[in-house]
Design a protein around this motif. Structure first.
Motif, short mmCIF file in Angstrom:
data_model
loop_
_atom_site.label_atom_id
_atom_site.label_comp_id
_atom_site.label_asym_id
_atom_site.label_seq_id
_atom_site.Cartn_x
_atom_site.Cartn_y
_atom_site.Cartn_z
N GLN A 138 0.87 -1.18 0.00
CA GLN A 138 0.00 0.00 0.00
C GLN A 138 0.90 1.22 0.00
N ARG A 186 -5.17 -2.46 -1.01
CA ARG A 186 -6.02 -3.57 -1.46
C ARG A 186 -7.48 -3.24 -1.20
N LYS A 187 -8.35 -3.83 -2.02
CA LYS A 187 -9.76 -3.47 -2.01
C LYS A 187 -10.36 -3.60 -0.61
N ASP A 209 -9.16 -3.24 2.25
CA ASP A 209 -8.80 -2.16 3.15
C ASP A 209 -9.19 -0.79 2.60
N ALA A 210 -9.19 -0.65 1.28
CA ALA A 210 -9.59 0.63 0.67
C ALA A 210 -11.05 0.94 1.03
N ASN A 211 -11.88 -0.10 1.01
CA ASN A 211 -13.30 0.08 1.36
C ASN A 211 -13.47 0.67 2.75
N ALA A 216 -8.46 1.47 -4.82
CA ALA A 216 -8.43 0.05 -4.46
C ALA A 216 -7.81 -0.77 -5.59
N GLU A 225 -8.41 -7.87 -5.03
CA GLU A 225 -7.94 -8.88 -4.09
C GLU A 225 -7.16 -10.00 -4.78
#
Lengths: 415, 415
Positions: free
Chosen positions: A82, A97-98, A100-102, A118, A121
């Motif tokens: 990241q 990563r998606k 964690d981005a969410n 993001a 995954e």
């Protein structure tokens, strides 16, 4: 000896806490930021000034602590790639990563959602490297001709060339220490969090020492400490501990980086407890104390007094204008009359990370500034003679002041 | 609903524990090894066979977990450079900073003291790099013409070239995965430690869930769990926890890699607790369960049942001959009828490290073998719909068996 009681949290002004405990509502969500957005922006401006001086148009921030410092994002997702992208004029981007981005905004990140990028995954756990995606994104945003800084030391032998290739192949400027240098002098609010962490750590230390007795398993003292570190105080939620305590001593346990072993406390032996630290918004303020089971013999009393003299000398030397090496020399001079020597460094800068900057060693010429914070970390590891005293301190014009209220005594427990 | 009680430690045979609880006396010191020296030597022989096949005369081991696996050294001193040197015919060397070298035997290392090499403390915290010393030592021992393997992925962008230069400049063979591949299939005694870790984790999970109630601060559940993880059981000392628990849920906390925030539990919300793990001699066995405050609505019951179906399918597929991708596909097929999808991997190998090998993902073709251990790790992070179930499992000929005795239910707490 009466078991000492902790003074009320005299370092902590309750109104000061209340001022900071309100919540921020942003982007239609009820999220919690550790600092006002204005403080993050001020930090970015400091970083941008250094970037300009170093001839950088953009900076790729890899360190999790630096990402937390600049973006407020406080989540330990950094096992996977990241990066934050800081440019000279616009808000940063944050690529992760998606999964964690969410959740980046919920994890304290002040950026609007459209600056949080993001990647899929499918890049996790397989052959593909997310550094390719991150490098490509950065290149697209800043252009191929931008002069780019990268926190190179945060990258591995394999990830670095992949990132560089994705960035276009040009070797970036190494900016490993740029953001870190901005983190050394703490703001009032950073100091508040460190004081809160210290208040929690003080309770945990006394809870742990209270539990030390002949025949008690080391792990039970660990349990008392960890419980108190998590629980916090009535007014301060405990943050997730960053480390178990070290509980070391007796005849067996000289390994300085081992937490504890399957052992019980023994009469006539000396043990150190810590470093331990409370945690607030990732900020730490470690401390260590030493306990003796039974009457303290004169040679151990002498060692304690020698270290105390060194502690006083170090805190007195820790003032603006001195260097880290000056502090180390003042300490060495103060312990020498007691027949003590210590060839390892006597501490380091502390804050968002346990070790967040220069070492207090004779080999380090960093200049001390007001509101820097150091862990003065005085460990002696002779078998059967373990002694450890450490304190997180804040530099003021007249020397350093410790954040902990736990007495700096050699604690004596019945044996 | 009656709060479930934990079955007696049925996975753990008390005689089995007693057999392993005796102490080893070596080198005139009363030290504690986690395994018999013969087991370490057998591990080294496996490593040497792979080294020979890959054309290596010597291997520089950088990973702390691999050093622990081969040498028994269990101390987290690896922030500073340290390396094991494995050759084809003689005992390894272990090179580390003086402070830790002095204590390596006490920290469980089975090597005789003359194979443990100390470098001076002056290499710590200053400009000099201990990789120079380590590289020089290795070159002196194995000769300039030796074909050398190095765990390259354990090195940073700056440390790698320094080590290579000190080794003589020749690019070494990358052996990053060599020792790790030997660690995947666990011995009986490794499995015992993982079962002990699971027994501790089970107590901690029930202690934590017991504490969950409307209005309780998340940090207090953290305190109950950490206390139980440290304290262990009557017969098993708790090892130092490797991580705080994750306590996530409600409307706010979707960040999957954040432990907990300053929040209280709310009625009608769902929270997951974990992954948490007990620790024994560095071995871990994580588990996660989900708690609902108040009556469980049908859609959440459906989600729970879907994940349970996926859990069963994954454990059934986890048998010798299948691949990681097969397991992931079996899981995906089982949850689909419930309207569930999960695009991230569903777990990974676990043991000495939390993540110690291949991922259970459709992108991973590693073959499953008996006595491999996996964390089957089923997390769903939809806001307001968090659900997480995970278990450490051991592969047998007839599928995988979980190490935990905590019921795989959606725990319901009064609201």
């Amino acid at each position: 000896m009466t078991f000492p009681r902790l003074a009320p949290q005299r370092n902590l002004d309750k109104r000061e806490i209340a001022k900071f405990e309100r919540r921020f509502c942003m982007y239609d969500r009820n999220i919690v930021q550790a600092f006002e957005t204005s403080e993050y922006r001020a930090r970015l401006d400091k970083v941008r000034a250094l970037m300009s001086s170093a001839g950088m148009d953009a900076l790729v921030v890899i360190s999790q602590a630096n990402q937390c410092y600049l973006l407020g994002y406080n989540s330990l997702s950094g096992d996977e790639p990241q990066a934050a992208l800081v440019t000279l004029h616009n808000d940063p981007y944050f690529i992760l990563r998606k999964m964690d981005a969410n959740a980046a905004v919920e994890a304290g990140c002040w950026l609007p959602q459209d600056r949080i990028i993001a990647y899929p995954e499918s890049y996790v756990g397989g052959e593909a490297s997310a550094w390719d995606v991150i490098g490509q994104f950065v290149k697209d945003k800043v252009g191929a001709s931008a002069r780019l800084g990268v926190e190179v030391s945060g990258l591995g032998v394999f990830s670095y060339p992949r990132l560089v290739a994705a960035l276009g192949g040009e070797e970036p400027i190494d900016a490993s220490d740029l953001v870190g240098s901005c983190r050394l002098v703490k703001s009032e609010r950073e100091l508040l969090y460190m004081k809160e962490a210290a208040a929690i750590g003080d309770r945990a230390m006394l809870a742990g020492i209270d539990k030390v007795a002949v025949g008690v398993r080391h792990c039970e003292v660990g349990a008392a400490i960890m419980s108190a570190l998590c629980a916090g105080t009535e007014s301060i939620h405990g943050g997730p501990p960053v480390s178990p305590p070290y509980i070391r001593g007796g005849m067996l346990a000289i390994a300085p980086h081992q937490f504890w072993i399957d052992e019980v406390f023994a009469a006539g032996q000396q043990y150190y407890v810590g470093p331990i630290t409370g945690t607030r918004h990732r900020y730490v303020a470690p401390l260590t104390r030493t306990v003796h089971l039974g009457p303290v013999p004169p040679r151990r009393q002498n060692q304690h007094e020698g270290v105390l003299a060194g502690h006083r000398a170090a805190l007195d030397a820790l003032r603006p204008g001195a260097t880290c090496a000056d502090v180390a020399r003042a300490f060495q001079a103060a312990i020498r009359p007691y027949g003590l020597t210590k060839d390892s460094r006597l501490g380091y800068s502390v804050g968002l990370d346990w070790t967040d900057g220069p070492s207090l060693g004779t080999n380090n010429d960093t200049e001390i500034l007001a509101n820097m914070t150091f862990l003065v970390h005085l460990g002696f590891y002779e078998p059967g003679e373990f002694y450890f005293l450490s304190d997180t301190v804040r530099v003021t014009e007249s020397g350093a002041e410790p954040l902990s209220n736990v007495p700096r005594i050699l604690f004596e427990r019945p044996a």
